[in-house]
Structures are given as C-alpha cells and as structure tokens.
Design a protein around this motif. Structure first.
Motif, PDB file in Angstrom:
ATOM      1  N   ALA A 288      -2.794  -4.275  -1.830  1.00 18.53           N
ATOM      2  CA  ALA A 288      -2.647  -4.846  -0.490  1.00 18.53           C
ATOM      3  C   ALA A 288      -3.641  -5.976  -0.261  1.00 18.53           C
ATOM      4  O   ALA A 288      -3.294  -7.038   0.286  1.00 18.53           O
ATOM      5  CB  ALA A 288      -2.831  -3.754   0.562  1.00 18.53           C
TER       6      ALA A 288
ATOM      7  N   ALA B 240      -3.878   1.405  -4.411  1.00 16.33           N
ATOM      8  CA  ALA B 240      -2.878   0.832  -3.514  1.00 16.33           C
ATOM      9  C   ALA B 240      -3.521  -0.164  -2.553  1.00 16.33           C
ATOM     10  O   ALA B 240      -2.956  -1.228  -2.264  1.00 16.33           O
ATOM     11  CB  ALA B 240      -2.166   1.943  -2.747  1.00 16.33           C
ATOM     12  N   ALA B 241      -4.718   0.155  -2.079  1.00 18.87           N
ATOM     13  CA  ALA B 241      -5.436  -0.749  -1.176  1.00 18.87           C
ATOM     14  C   ALA B 241      -5.812  -2.048  -1.879  1.00 18.87           C
ATOM     15  O   ALA B 241      -5.831  -3.114  -1.256  1.00 18.87           O
ATOM     16  CB  ALA B 241      -6.674  -0.066  -0.611  1.00 18.87           C
TER      17      ALA B 241
ATOM     18  N   TRP C  70       0.841  -1.198   0.000  1.00 15.46           N
ATOM     19  CA  TRP C  70       0.000   0.000   0.000  1.00 15.46           C
ATOM     20  C   TRP C  70       0.874   1.245   0.000  1.00 15.46           C
ATOM     21  O   TRP C  70       0.672   2.167  -0.795  1.00 15.46           O
ATOM     22  CB  TRP C  70      -0.923   0.005   1.222  1.00 15.46           C
TER      23      TRP C  70
END
Length: 197
Positions: free
Chosen positions: A98, A94-95, A81
C-alpha cells in the motif's frame, strides 16, 4: 520473467479483470521497466512485492474501485492492503505494498530508503511523461511495446487524471494536470510517438 507465487498470480488476475487493456499493459510494463532499471543500477528489491504493487498501482483509477473522496493512489493502496492480507501476507507486508502505491505519486524516494517505491516512481514517470528517457534505449522500447502494446495509454491516463483533478482538486493527480503540464508532457513522451504505438 514474472514472480511465480500465488499472490503474484492473483494480482495479475485482479488487474486483468478490472483494468482496461491499456491500463493492464501499462501496469505490466511498469514492472518490467522498473525491474530493468533496478538490474542496470544494481538495486536489490523484493520481486514479488514490487510486482504486486506495480500490477495494482492504478486499480484506484478503475470504475470498480474509484473512490469519490480519496485520491486514486490512496484508494488503490487500501485495496492492495486488503488484497495482500487476503492472499495470506502478514499485515506488515500488505502495508508495504500500500505504501509503495501511495508513494509512487509523491516526491522522489531514494533507492536506498525504499527500493520498490523508487522503482515504481521511475517506471511510471517514464511510462506517463517520458521522464529519464536515457535509461530506456530504443531497442528495449521496441521490444516492450511489441510484447505489451501501447493501446492509446497516454490519452487514457490523461483523461483519468483530468477526471481525478476535477473531482479531487487537492490530489497529486490534480497537481500533475494543473501545475506540471501533464497534457504537454504526455504529448511529447517518446513512448507516445514510438513507431510501435
């Protein structure tokens, strides 16, 4: 062959810097196996997102980024992330990276619900314990291992998971070692005994 974006190039740089040669080759092969499987089954996926997730999915197993409390996939997901945001991705993208990394160690995800997580699960379970061998023909195995050699990956990943299991007994890695006979499954993995290894 690989996505040509700044984030993809940066992910390869990070993985090359911090992963052992065997873990790096595993990460690249995971992307390639997953892409091959996706193409064969008509699964549309975000190539850059999948590549970055595949390259960094085991970064939490490395000495530099091992977390003494969090399971390796959660530590790696958090690092990814931060990587994604630093690479200029929106926080939501980014999440997603992750999430893909965390989910690769969870129960199977359907390709309709989450294609990138599904592809990483398929690719890494094939790499580590030889799951779904019918999806990856012998000629593809030979070509892949010639380009990205095995380098003792089976023994290395088993040692990493056993270490995780000792220190983090409630983790998915511990369940793989204790409840799912990871050592036995690694030993009979067709990639482990392939003539190219």
């Amino acid at each position: 062959m690989f996505p040509e974006t700044p984030a993809a190039a940066a992910a390869l740089t990070v993985a090359t810097r911090f992963c052992s040669p065997a873990l790096l080759n595993h990460s690249v092969r995971s992307y390639l196996w997953g892409s091959m499987y996706g193409a064969t089954h008509g699964i549309a996926f975000d190539d850059e997102l999948f590549y970055v997730s595949a390259l960094l999915h085991d970064i939490g197993l490395t000495e530099a980024f091992d977390n003494h409390r969090l399971p390796f996939e959660e530590a790696g997901g958090r690092l990814t992330w931060a990587f994604g945001v630093a690479a200029g991705w929106p926080a939501e993208r980014a999440a997603r990276a992750a999430e893909i990394i965390v989910l690769h160690m969870r129960d199977d995800v359907s390709p309709a619900a989450d294609p990138e997580s599904h592809l990483l699960q398929v690719a890494t379970s094939w790499e580590v314990v030889g799951r779904r061998p019918e999806e990856f023909p012998p000629d593809a195995r030979t070509e892949m291992l010639a380009r990205y050699p095995w380098l003792g990956f089976g023994a290395e990943v088993l040692a990493c998971f056993e270490d995780q299991a000792r220190r983090k007994p409630s983790s998915a890695a511990a369940a793989s070692v204790v409840k799912k006979d990871m050592a036995g499954r690694v030993a009979v993995n067709p990639l482990e005994s392939h003539p190219s290894t």
